[in-house]
Enzyme design. Structure first.
Site, PDB file in Angstrom:
ATOM      1  N   TYR A 144     -24.244  45.487   5.682  1.00  0.00           N
ATOM      2  CA  TYR A 144     -24.694  45.319   4.293  1.00  0.00           C
ATOM      3  C   TYR A 144     -24.762  43.835   3.934  1.00  0.00           C
ATOM      4  CZ  TYR A 144     -24.666  45.718  -0.832  1.00  0.00           C
ATOM      5  OH  TYR A 144     -24.966  45.601  -2.167  1.00  0.00           O
ATOM      6  N   SER A 197     -26.549  40.267  -3.349  1.00  0.00           N
ATOM      7  CA  SER A 197     -25.180  40.639  -3.738  1.00  0.00           C
ATOM      8  C   SER A 197     -24.300  39.414  -3.645  1.00  0.00           C
ATOM      9  CB  SER A 197     -24.646  41.710  -2.788  1.00  0.00           C
ATOM     10  OG  SER A 197     -23.257  41.859  -2.962  1.00  0.00           O
TER      11      SER A 197
HETATM   12  P1  NAD Z   1     -27.348  53.082  -6.256  1.00  0.00           P
HETATM   13  O1  NAD Z   1     -26.867  53.638  -4.972  1.00  0.00           O
HETATM   14  O2  NAD Z   1     -26.810  53.614  -7.525  1.00  0.00           O
HETATM   15  O3  NAD Z   1     -28.944  53.173  -6.343  1.00  0.00           O
HETATM   16  C1  NAD Z   1     -29.733  52.795  -5.258  1.00  0.00           C
HETATM   17  C2  NAD Z   1     -31.144  53.273  -5.493  1.00  0.00           C
HETATM   18  O4  NAD Z   1     -31.916  52.978  -4.317  1.00  0.00           O
HETATM   19  C3  NAD Z   1     -31.236  54.770  -5.698  1.00  0.00           C
HETATM   20  O5  NAD Z   1     -32.230  55.045  -6.676  1.00  0.00           O
HETATM   21  C4  NAD Z   1     -31.678  55.291  -4.330  1.00  0.00           C
HETATM   22  O6  NAD Z   1     -32.377  56.513  -4.391  1.00  0.00           O
HETATM   23  C5  NAD Z   1     -32.589  54.156  -3.909  1.00  0.00           C
HETATM   24  N1  NAD Z   1     -32.858  54.131  -2.480  1.00  0.00           N
HETATM   25  C6  NAD Z   1     -31.966  54.155  -1.456  1.00  0.00           C
HETATM   26  N2  NAD Z   1     -32.619  54.146  -0.284  1.00  0.00           N
HETATM   27  C7  NAD Z   1     -33.942  54.087  -0.581  1.00  0.00           C
HETATM   28  C8  NAD Z   1     -35.116  54.060   0.193  1.00  0.00           C
HETATM   29  N3  NAD Z   1     -35.065  54.093   1.537  1.00  0.00           N
HETATM   30  N4  NAD Z   1     -36.317  54.019  -0.436  1.00  0.00           N
HETATM   31  C9  NAD Z   1     -36.390  54.007  -1.782  1.00  0.00           C
HETATM   32  N5  NAD Z   1     -35.310  54.033  -2.576  1.00  0.00           N
HETATM   33  C10 NAD Z   1     -34.102  54.089  -1.976  1.00  0.00           C
HETATM   34  O7  NAD Z   1     -27.129  51.517  -6.139  1.00  0.00           O
HETATM   35  P2  NAD Z   1     -27.023  50.367  -7.257  1.00  0.00           P
HETATM   36  O8  NAD Z   1     -25.609  50.042  -7.406  1.00  0.00           O
HETATM   37  O9  NAD Z   1     -27.837  50.702  -8.448  1.00  0.00           O
HETATM   38  O10 NAD Z   1     -27.681  49.162  -6.429  1.00  0.00           O
HETATM   39  C11 NAD Z   1     -28.993  48.681  -6.653  1.00  0.00           C
HETATM   40  C12 NAD Z   1     -29.150  47.391  -5.850  1.00  0.00           C
HETATM   41  O11 NAD Z   1     -28.194  46.430  -6.296  1.00  0.00           O
HETATM   42  C13 NAD Z   1     -28.897  47.586  -4.353  1.00  0.00           C
HETATM   43  O12 NAD Z   1     -29.806  46.804  -3.627  1.00  0.00           O
HETATM   44  C14 NAD Z   1     -27.477  47.077  -4.177  1.00  0.00           C
HETATM   45  O13 NAD Z   1     -27.243  46.603  -2.869  1.00  0.00           O
HETATM   46  C15 NAD Z   1     -27.446  45.951  -5.205  1.00  0.00           C
HETATM   47  N6  NAD Z   1     -26.068  45.629  -5.617  1.00  0.00           N
HETATM   48  C16 NAD Z   1     -25.288  46.556  -6.255  1.00  0.00           C
HETATM   49  C17 NAD Z   1     -23.981  46.208  -6.617  1.00  0.00           C
HETATM   50  C18 NAD Z   1     -23.051  47.174  -7.311  1.00  0.00           C
HETATM   51  O14 NAD Z   1     -21.856  46.859  -7.454  1.00  0.00           O
HETATM   52  N7  NAD Z   1     -23.523  48.298  -7.817  1.00  0.00           N
HETATM   53  C19 NAD Z   1     -23.488  44.938  -6.308  1.00  0.00           C
HETATM   54  C20 NAD Z   1     -24.309  44.031  -5.649  1.00  0.00           C
HETATM   55  C21 NAD Z   1     -25.611  44.384  -5.310  1.00  0.00           C
END
Ligand code: NAD
Length: 250
Positions: A157, A144
């Site tokens: 986080y 991130s």
């Molecule tokens: P989201 O919450 O929409 O999706 C997260 C996914 O991870 C879901 O499918 C959930 O079921 C799965 N998950 C959670 N815990 C789990 C576990 N223990 N085992 C297996 N699966 C699990 O999140 P997102 O926004 O799509 O984020 C995806 C990745 O990108 C994450 O690692 C997040 O930290 C990173 N990220 C997101 C953003 C943002 O703004 N959306 C920014 C920076 C980084």
């Protein structure tokens, strides 16, 4: 018919039932990959992703908690039983417990580190023997931009996302001699459930604060992941690619 950029490649995407993971799973399927769709809950969402993936190429649901050793091992085994190997691992599963330090419990820290870091470590470990046999070995970790900027309400986080950069750099060095590239993507604000708590006003303000004046989409991140996963990314090793509309600049 032209071949896709990932024709015949075997990919596991963790946390692929929604958001960025779903975007990556579908984009990779469109390019011809066989996709293992990991999810921990939300079976119906995962099934819908599988349907979309199957319309484009082929996929397999992998239910399990990435933080649990037995689940991570089972996912890898089930995927390999079906497709015979692994070429690409995308460690996308992540949780963000939005709390400041005073409001955080030790359990929040443990769960965050277990899912975001231990999960990636376990998947890398169990996928490694197969990645080593692949001529196209790739690991892509979702970090991130907050790993660089910090946050007032997400110490656990941010700690986890910074740890993923260490994992990326060390594994990149260790695995480069086998032709496996390991890289990370550091997204800015992306429109997924992770920002579902934003009000309309907060979303508008957030978009205005980004130099390119919009919140990112899962597709923006999937494009960067495709670059790293495809032959185009074969000389990119141990990098953290920011995909953030310019928000890292201030
Ligand atoms: P989201 O919450 O929409 O999706 C997260 C996914 O991870 C879901 O499918 C959930 O079921 C799965 N998950 C959670 N815990 C789990 C576990 N223990 N085992 C297996 N699966 C699990 O999140 P997102 O926004 O799509 O984020 C995806 C990745 O990108 C994450 O690692 C997040 O930290 C990173 N990220 C997101 C953003 C943002 O703004 N959306 C920014 C920076 C980084």
């Amino acid at each position: 018919m032209t071949e896709g950029m990932l024709e015949g490649r075997k990919v596991i995407v963790t946390g692929a039932s929604r958001g960025i993971g779903k975007g990556i799973a579908i984009k990779f399927a469109r390019e011809g990959a066989s996709v293992g769709i990991n999810y921990v809950s939300g079976h119906e969402d995962a099934r819908c992703v599988l349907e979309e993936v199957n319309e484009l190429s082929r996929g397999l649901l992998l239910n399990g908690d990435v933080a649990k050793e037995e689940d991570a091992l089972m996912m890898v085994d089930n995927f390999v039983k079906r497709y015979g190997g692994i070429d690409i691992l995308v460690n996308n599963a992540g949780i963000y417990i939005r709390k400041d330090m005073e409001g955080s419990f030790v359990e929040d820290y443990d769960r965050t580190m277990n899912v975001n870091v231990r999960g990636a470590f376990l998947l890398c470990k169990f996928a490694l023997p197969y990645l080593k046999r692949s001529p196209y070995g790739r690991i892509i970790n979702l970090s991130s931009q907050l790993a660089y900027k910090g946050s007032t309400h997400g110490t656990a986080y941010v700690t986890s996302k910074t740890a993923l950069i260490g994992l990326t750099r060390s594994l990149a060095l260790e695995l480069a001699p086998y032709g496996i590239t390991v890289n990370a993507i550091a997204p800015g604000t992306i429109d997924t459930d992770i920002i579902a708590g934003y009000t309309k006003e907060q979303r508008k303000e957030r978009a205005e604060s980004i130099p390119i004046k919009r919140i990112g989409t899962p597709g923006d991140i999937a494009d960067a992941a495709l670059f790293l996963a495809s032959d185009m990314g074969s000389y990119v090793v141990g990098e953290v690619i920011g995909v953030n509309g310019g928000s890292a600049l201030h």
